[in-house]
Design an enzyme around this catalytic site. Structure first.
Site, PDB file in Angstrom:
ATOM      1  CG  ASN A 143      66.962 -64.890 136.868  1.00 28.53           C
ATOM      2  OD1 ASN A 143      67.332 -64.117 136.178  1.00 28.53           O
ATOM      3  ND2 ASN A 143      66.975 -64.834 138.362  1.00 28.53           N
ATOM      4  CG  ASP A 192      70.817 -65.661 137.647  1.00 24.51           C
ATOM      5  OD1 ASP A 192      70.022 -65.343 136.611  1.00 24.51           O
ATOM      6  OD2 ASP A 192      71.506 -64.880 138.328  1.00 24.51           O
TER       7      ASP A 192
END
Length: 285
Positions: A143, A192
């Protein structure tokens, strides 16, 4: 501070917000709908194009057009709307995920397995001429990727580790070394997408955490911004002076009863004048 809705949308997996300094617009993607979007904040409109396969990220190029982290590799989208492979690395069950441009104009592209099997993805560094090197293998969900304002550090998120890691980074060679944790992400949500402000603080979108957090350069949590959706995915600075924080979100796999309480899931949000970021580098290929 309360977020504003920049664009009401129903993205399945909105991701990869990137401020395009050449046009004053915001690029973002809907991974699972294979869509590349360009949001025009001056008029509040959004243009989109559908690609032939899932797209994890779209970034601007110095020659015009975009560089794309697709399911099967890295592609160039030229000004004349033609598309061609720069790197082709198709592997069954694997797709491109987040990507970023480093201070020298290289692309860093991550992958993951659709079934999120541990160690099924990698992080690669792609030169403008297409030469590619796997920098990290045994990655699960590659990510967020970002760099410190002085270009001496690279930050990275492999989501299941629940950490933001930091490396020493050499701008000239693109090499990284001395991986260590910057911070552990505790509480609700998983890390994330990320971005960095001019003070070297790392902003982290929390999937299933309904928030964006800021961590100081020494890894201390010093701010948390709440969102009206449970699945923010990534963030970036944009706007005049790079003081607006844009946040993408997702609605994928949320039950109907949850979506009923989150009508804005999949929308694009903004926190105006929240902090100051730095210009997003552009891919030199």
């Amino acid at each position: 501070m309360i977020s504003e809705v920049a664009l009401k949308a129903e993205a399945e997996l909105g991701e990869g917000p990137t401020w395009d300094i050449t046009t004053g617009t915001l690029l973002w993607v809907d991974v699972l709908r294979s869509e590349v979007h360009r949001y025009h904040p001056d008029r509040g409109s959004d243009d989109s194009s559908v690609l032939p396969q899932h797209v994890g990220a779209a970034k601007p190029r110095t020659r015009g057009g975009l560089v794309l982290n697709l399911r099967d590799g890295i592609a160039l989208w030229d000004r004349d709307d033609s598309k061609r492979w720069l790197v082709y690395w198709a592997r069954d069950g694997v797709r491109g995920n987040d990507a970023a441009i480093d201070p020298a104009g290289r692309l860093w592209a991550g992958t993951m397995r659709y079934d999120t099997a541990p160690g099924g993805g990698w992080l690669a560094r792609v030169e403008p001429d297409g030469a590619a090197k796997v920098v990290l293998d045994d990655v699960t969900v590659s990510n967020g990727i970002a760099w410190s304002p002085d270009s001496s550090l690279m930050y990275y998120v492999d989501t299941p580790t629940r950490r933001v890691d930091v490396f020493d980074y050499d701008r000239e060679s693109g090499d990284v070394a001395n991986r260590r944790p910057l911070c552990e992400v505790t509480g609700e949500g998983s890390p994330d997408g990320i971005c960095v402000d001019v003070d070297g603080c790392v902003w982290v979108a929390l999937w299933d955490g309904a928030a964006v957090r800021r961590y100081t350069p020494d890894g201390r949590l010093d701010r948390e911004l709440q969102l009206p959706v449970s699945r923010p995915t990534a963030c970036c600075f944009g706007g005049n002076g790079f003081t607006d924080l844009y946040v993408t979100s997702a609605r994928t796999d949320l039950p109907e009863e949850t979506l009923a309480t989150q009508p804005l899931a999949g929308s694009l949000f903004v926190f105006p004048d929240i902090a100051q970021g730095t210009p997003t580098p552009i891919f030199t290929g």
